[in-house]
Write a protein that holds these residues in place. Sequence first.
Motif, PDB file in Angstrom:
ATOM      1  N   GLY A 280      51.202  52.075  33.320  1.00 31.74           N
ATOM      2  CA  GLY A 280      50.455  53.137  34.205  1.00 31.74           C
ATOM      3  C   GLY A 280      49.008  53.254  33.526  1.00 31.74           C
ATOM      4  N   SER A 281      48.735  52.699  32.399  1.00 27.96           N
ATOM      5  CA  SER A 281      47.386  52.685  31.704  1.00 27.96           C
ATOM      6  C   SER A 281      46.466  52.139  32.644  1.00 27.96           C
ATOM      7  CB  SER A 281      47.231  52.046  30.720  1.00 27.96           C
ATOM      8  OG  SER A 281      45.818  51.848  30.109  1.00 27.96           O
ATOM      9  N   LEU A 282      45.230  52.810  32.973  1.00 23.11           N
ATOM     10  CA  LEU A 282      44.341  52.296  34.049  1.00 23.11           C
ATOM     11  C   LEU A 282      43.632  51.360  33.444  1.00 23.11           C
ATOM     12  CD1 LEU A 282      42.805  55.545  35.707  1.00 23.11           C
ATOM     13  CD2 LEU A 282      43.795  53.547  37.067  1.00 23.11           C
ATOM     14  N   TRP A 283      43.427  51.134  32.089  1.00 18.07           N
ATOM     15  CA  TRP A 283      42.857  50.086  31.419  1.00 18.07           C
ATOM     16  C   TRP A 283      43.541  48.727  31.727  1.00 18.07           C
ATOM     17  CZ3 TRP A 283      37.900  50.399  31.251  1.00 18.07           C
ATOM     18  CH2 TRP A 283      37.082  51.456  30.916  1.00 18.07           C
ATOM     19  N   ARG A 284      45.051  48.852  31.478  1.00 18.93           N
ATOM     20  CA  ARG A 284      45.862  47.839  31.694  1.00 18.93           C
ATOM     21  C   ARG A 284      45.768  47.298  32.889  1.00 18.93           C
ATOM     22  NH1 ARG A 284      48.482  50.236  27.315  1.00 18.93           N
ATOM     23  NH2 ARG A 284      49.816  51.474  28.301  1.00 18.93           N
ATOM     24  N   LEU A 285      45.551  48.300  34.016  1.00 19.21           N
ATOM     25  CA  LEU A 285      45.760  47.774  35.362  1.00 19.21           C
ATOM     26  C   LEU A 285      44.265  47.022  35.561  1.00 19.21           C
ATOM     27  CD1 LEU A 285      47.197  50.864  37.191  1.00 19.21           C
ATOM     28  CD2 LEU A 285      47.943  48.642  37.133  1.00 19.21           C
ATOM     29  N   ALA A 286      43.195  47.734  34.970  1.00 17.92           N
ATOM     30  CA  ALA A 286      41.909  46.963  35.108  1.00 17.92           C
ATOM     31  C   ALA A 286      41.796  45.461  34.649  1.00 17.92           C
ATOM     32  CB  ALA A 286      40.742  47.804  34.381  1.00 17.92           C
ATOM     33  N   GLU A 287      42.735  45.119  33.680  1.00 17.98           N
ATOM     34  CA  GLU A 287      42.665  43.754  33.121  1.00 17.98           C
ATOM     35  C   GLU A 287      43.480  43.216  34.167  1.00 17.98           C
ATOM     36  OE1 GLU A 287      44.827  44.373  29.392  1.00 17.98           O
ATOM     37  OE2 GLU A 287      43.184  44.922  28.403  1.00 17.98           O
ATOM     38  N   ALA A 288      44.304  43.783  34.983  1.00 22.68           N
ATOM     39  CA  ALA A 288      45.181  42.737  35.882  1.00 22.68           C
ATOM     40  C   ALA A 288      44.285  42.266  37.188  1.00 22.68           C
ATOM     41  CB  ALA A 288      46.550  43.675  36.299  1.00 22.68           C
TER      42      ALA A 288
ATOM     43  N   VAL B  84      28.667  57.077  30.443  1.00 20.82           N
ATOM     44  CA  VAL B  84      27.713  56.079  30.750  1.00 20.82           C
ATOM     45  C   VAL B  84      28.355  54.694  30.021  1.00 20.82           C
ATOM     46  CG1 VAL B  84      25.746  57.422  31.114  1.00 20.82           C
ATOM     47  CG2 VAL B  84      25.933  56.455  28.927  1.00 20.82           C
ATOM     48  N   ARG B  85      29.078  54.695  29.082  1.00 16.98           N
ATOM     49  CA  ARG B  85      29.589  53.686  28.562  1.00 16.98           C
ATOM     50  C   ARG B  85      30.937  53.128  29.299  1.00 16.98           C
ATOM     51  NH1 ARG B  85      30.765  56.452  22.526  1.00 16.98           N
ATOM     52  NH2 ARG B  85      31.728  57.763  24.104  1.00 16.98           N
ATOM     53  N   VAL B  86      31.287  53.874  30.046  1.00 20.66           N
ATOM     54  CA  VAL B  86      32.446  53.472  30.980  1.00 20.66           C
ATOM     55  C   VAL B  86      32.455  52.248  31.812  1.00 20.66           C
ATOM     56  CG1 VAL B  86      34.257  54.121  32.903  1.00 20.66           C
ATOM     57  CG2 VAL B  86      33.723  55.641  30.894  1.00 20.66           C
ATOM     58  N   ALA B  87      31.152  52.074  32.402  1.00 20.37           N
ATOM     59  CA  ALA B  87      30.969  51.063  33.686  1.00 20.37           C
ATOM     60  C   ALA B  87      30.682  49.738  32.942  1.00 20.37           C
ATOM     61  CB  ALA B  87      29.596  51.446  34.402  1.00 20.37           C
ATOM     62  N   PRO B  88      30.029  49.583  31.638  1.00 21.81           N
ATOM     63  CA  PRO B  88      30.040  48.503  31.013  1.00 21.81           C
ATOM     64  C   PRO B  88      31.198  47.953  30.440  1.00 21.81           C
ATOM     65  CG  PRO B  88      28.278  49.578  30.280  1.00 21.81           C
ATOM     66  CD  PRO B  88      29.112  50.612  31.088  1.00 21.81           C
ATOM     67  N   GLN B  89      32.058  49.100  30.009  1.00 19.87           N
ATOM     68  CA  GLN B  89      33.427  48.680  29.341  1.00 19.87           C
ATOM     69  C   GLN B  89      34.388  48.240  30.674  1.00 19.87           C
ATOM     70  OE1 GLN B  89      35.454  51.901  27.612  1.00 19.87           O
ATOM     71  NE2 GLN B  89      37.443  50.731  26.961  1.00 19.87           N
ATOM     72  N   THR B  90      34.119  48.958  31.914  1.00 19.16           N
ATOM     73  CA  THR B  90      34.930  48.254  33.025  1.00 19.16           C
ATOM     74  C   THR B  90      34.583  46.846  33.263  1.00 19.16           C
ATOM     75  OG1 THR B  90      35.081  50.334  33.968  1.00 19.16           O
ATOM     76  CG2 THR B  90      35.524  48.871  35.463  1.00 19.16           C
ATOM     77  N   ALA B  91      33.525  46.502  33.336  1.00 18.34           N
ATOM     78  CA  ALA B  91      32.970  45.232  33.628  1.00 18.34           C
ATOM     79  C   ALA B  91      33.526  44.188  32.465  1.00 18.34           C
ATOM     80  CB  ALA B  91      31.339  45.093  33.749  1.00 18.34           C
ATOM     81  N   ARG B  92      33.511  44.677  31.269  1.00 15.33           N
ATOM     82  CA  ARG B  92      33.993  43.817  30.374  1.00 15.33           C
ATOM     83  C   ARG B  92      35.748  43.536  30.318  1.00 15.33           C
ATOM     84  NH1 ARG B  92      30.480  46.766  26.930  1.00 15.33           N
ATOM     85  NH2 ARG B  92      31.948  48.096  26.304  1.00 15.33           N
ATOM     86  N   VAL B  93      36.271  44.504  30.952  1.00 14.01           N
ATOM     87  CA  VAL B  93      37.844  44.484  30.943  1.00 14.01           C
ATOM     88  C   VAL B  93      38.162  43.519  32.259  1.00 14.01           C
ATOM     89  CG1 VAL B  93      39.721  45.921  31.598  1.00 14.01           C
ATOM     90  CG2 VAL B  93      38.367  46.501  29.759  1.00 14.01           C
ATOM     91  N   ILE B  94      37.395  43.627  33.368  1.00 12.71           N
ATOM     92  CA  ILE B  94      37.990  42.938  34.609  1.00 12.71           C
ATOM     93  C   ILE B  94      37.445  41.685  34.506  1.00 12.71           C
ATOM     94  CG2 ILE B  94      37.502  42.850  37.148  1.00 12.71           C
ATOM     95  CD1 ILE B  94      37.299  45.945  37.115  1.00 12.71           C
ATOM     96  N   ARG B  95      38.105  40.594  34.618  1.00 11.27           N
ATOM     97  CA  ARG B  95      37.864  39.109  34.338  1.00 11.27           C
ATOM     98  C   ARG B  95      36.650  38.587  35.215  1.00 11.27           C
ATOM     99  NH1 ARG B  95      43.039  35.335  35.016  1.00 11.27           N
ATOM    100  NH2 ARG B  95      43.757  36.644  33.443  1.00 11.27           N
ATOM    101  N   ASP B  96      36.744  38.688  36.421  1.00 10.96           N
ATOM    102  CA  ASP B  96      35.637  38.190  37.333  1.00 10.96           C
ATOM    103  C   ASP B  96      34.626  39.383  37.845  1.00 10.96           C
ATOM    104  OD1 ASP B  96      34.026  36.874  38.928  1.00 10.96           O
ATOM    105  OD2 ASP B  96      35.648  36.255  40.526  1.00 10.96           O
ATOM    106  N   SER B  97      33.878  39.715  36.941  1.00  9.16           N
ATOM    107  CA  SER B  97      32.975  40.817  37.170  1.00  9.16           C
ATOM    108  C   SER B  97      31.780  40.748  36.978  1.00  9.16           C
ATOM    109  CB  SER B  97      33.322  42.175  36.157  1.00  9.16           C
ATOM    110  OG  SER B  97      33.059  41.840  34.786  1.00  9.16           O
TER     111      SER B  97
END
Length: 324
Positions: free
Chosen positions: A243-251, A269-282
Amino acid sequence: MRRATLWPDHLLPDDRVPPPWPGREVRLDGLVTYVRDTPATAAGAEPALYVHGLGGSSQNWTDLAGLLADRLDGQAIDLPGFGRSEPGPRYTIPAFADLVVRWIEHSGRGPVHLFGNSLGGAVAVQVAGLRPDLVRTLTLISPALPFLDFRRSLQGRMLPVLAIPRGERLVARRLTQLAPEVMAQQVLEACVADLSRICEQRRAEALEEIRVRYEAEHYAAAYVRTFRGLVSSFLRAYLPGPGSLWRLAEAVRAPTLVVGGRQDRLVDVRVAPQTARVIRDSRLMMLDGVGHVAQLEVPRLVARAVVGLLAETGDSVGRSDLAG
């Protein structure tokens, strides 16, 4: 992660300020969901679905959907309890994601190019992570993925309300104490870095949206319960288990564009860069002098990045433009 590609500005439609796109009520699983349609203006356009943020509505996508209409056949929904949709039984990220999945399946338009802003970004990540078959590409604008330092958000002021039984009554009382014009101005100031970018027509529409909220008895409860669900999802993201949103982002496997505003006052403001780092094709685009709703504040710039994504990932309309 790589930098977003910007499509040439002169290849976008000319600037205009369309009125909110026409909407309709659709009964889905016994509840009325309000849907706005931005019809495609060119053959071969592919389906898109836009999901708004906390306290927003389908109107938040008017300009961006119009700029993309020659490539995307758009629909924007009001989440339960917001805009002109009926209130729902649950106000959690999984519940909203279930509704988005049900709408895509009900409409028969999937897979779609899925867009989400703020809360809608968290919902879109959940959909893309669990149902990759329904998502062609993913565009996240200031996605409200988990962060724990609420000093970096104006929404941190709301945290005490969550500890009070029936805190929605306090929010409802606050709504009655402020004139709609004052509330609309406060909302714009919280979401937009440079108010000069918001034209009078959009300001008038924002005021009308506030008046709709005042008339909806369920709105305060929907807002507080949704905020509570969002904070709960933040806390769960840092605990063991599913149920972690970060683990879902990795998927997420869909090609993804992440847009963040460096003057965002609502999401760290640090969330957007972190999201892009976590998602594989970003792809990442960070915007100086822009706030929480880049699709409202700088819609042409966001549209250029979206079309860049579409062209890069094989959109037929984008390829033909580039060849010409």
